[in-house]
Design a protein around this motif. Structure first.
Motif, short mmCIF file in Angstrom:
data_model
loop_
_atom_site.label_atom_id
_atom_site.label_comp_id
_atom_site.label_asym_id
_atom_site.label_seq_id
_atom_site.Cartn_x
_atom_site.Cartn_y
_atom_site.Cartn_z
N GLU A 1 0.82 -1.22 0.00
CA GLU A 1 0.00 0.00 0.00
C GLU A 1 0.85 1.27 0.00
O GLU A 1 0.41 2.30 -0.48
CB GLU A 1 -0.95 -0.01 1.20
CG GLU A 1 -2.03 -1.06 1.09
CD GLU A 1 -2.94 -1.12 2.31
OE1 GLU A 1 -2.70 -0.39 3.29
OE2 GLU A 1 -3.90 -1.91 2.26
N HIS A 2 2.08 1.19 0.51
CA HIS A 2 2.96 2.36 0.54
C HIS A 2 3.54 2.68 -0.85
O HIS A 2 4.16 3.72 -1.02
CB HIS A 2 4.08 2.15 1.56
CG HIS A 2 4.99 1.01 1.24
ND1 HIS A 2 4.53 -0.30 1.17
CD2 HIS A 2 6.30 0.97 0.97
CE1 HIS A 2 5.54 -1.09 0.88
NE2 HIS A 2 6.63 -0.34 0.75
N LYS A 3 3.29 1.83 -1.83
CA LYS A 3 3.74 2.07 -3.20
C LYS A 3 2.57 2.35 -4.15
O LYS A 3 2.76 2.46 -5.35
CB LYS A 3 4.54 0.87 -3.72
CG LYS A 3 5.80 0.58 -2.92
CD LYS A 3 6.80 1.71 -3.03
CE LYS A 3 8.08 1.35 -2.28
NZ LYS A 3 9.08 2.39 -2.35
N SER A 4 1.37 2.48 -3.59
CA SER A 4 0.20 2.76 -4.42
C SER A 4 0.25 4.21 -4.94
O SER A 4 0.84 5.08 -4.29
CB SER A 4 -1.09 2.54 -3.63
OG SER A 4 -1.26 3.57 -2.67
N PRO A 5 -0.36 4.47 -6.08
CA PRO A 5 -0.35 5.84 -6.63
C PRO A 5 -0.94 6.87 -5.65
O PRO A 5 -0.45 7.99 -5.56
CB PRO A 5 -1.19 5.73 -7.90
CG PRO A 5 -1.10 4.30 -8.30
CD PRO A 5 -0.99 3.52 -7.01
N GLU A 6 -1.98 6.49 -4.92
CA GLU A 6 -2.61 7.42 -3.96
C GLU A 6 -1.64 7.78 -2.84
O GLU A 6 -1.54 8.93 -2.44
CB GLU A 6 -3.88 6.80 -3.36
CG GLU A 6 -4.98 6.53 -4.36
CD GLU A 6 -4.78 5.21 -5.10
OE1 GLU A 6 -4.10 4.30 -4.58
OE2 GLU A 6 -5.30 5.10 -6.22
N TYR A 7 -0.94 6.78 -2.33
CA TYR A 7 0.01 7.03 -1.24
C TYR A 7 1.21 7.83 -1.74
O TYR A 7 1.69 8.74 -1.05
CB TYR A 7 0.48 5.71 -0.61
CG TYR A 7 1.32 5.92 0.62
CD1 TYR A 7 0.72 6.20 1.84
CD2 TYR A 7 2.71 5.89 0.56
CE1 TYR A 7 1.49 6.42 2.97
CE2 TYR A 7 3.48 6.11 1.69
CZ TYR A 7 2.86 6.38 2.89
OH TYR A 7 3.62 6.61 4.01
#
Length: 71
Positions: A42-48
């Motif tokens: 999740e820390h590499k998601s576009p939103e993050y």
């Protein structure tokens, strides 16, 4: 009018996240902890990455201001 709480993003058991939360508690700053599951990426998601472009935790957001500028 209620102030929007500061958002701290990261895994709840992270030492780095805990340090930020302790500082906010000591200063009596209202905050919201947004859990980030690093094992799921999740820390590499576009939103993050819009909030923390290096994909590191913790990330900090106060309204639309982050440590790396406006989100």
């Amino acid at each position: 009018m209620t102030a929007t709480p500061v958002k701290v993003y990261g895994p709840p058991l992270s030492t780095a996240v805990s340090r930020v939360l302790v500082c906010l508690l000591e200063k009596q700053v209202q905050f919201e902890l947004v859990s980030v599951n690093m094992s799921k990426g999740e820390h590499k998601s576009p939103e993050y990455l819009k909030i923390q472009p290096f994909g590191q935790v913790p990330a900090y957001q106060d309204d639309n201001i982050t440590l790396f500028g406006m989100s």
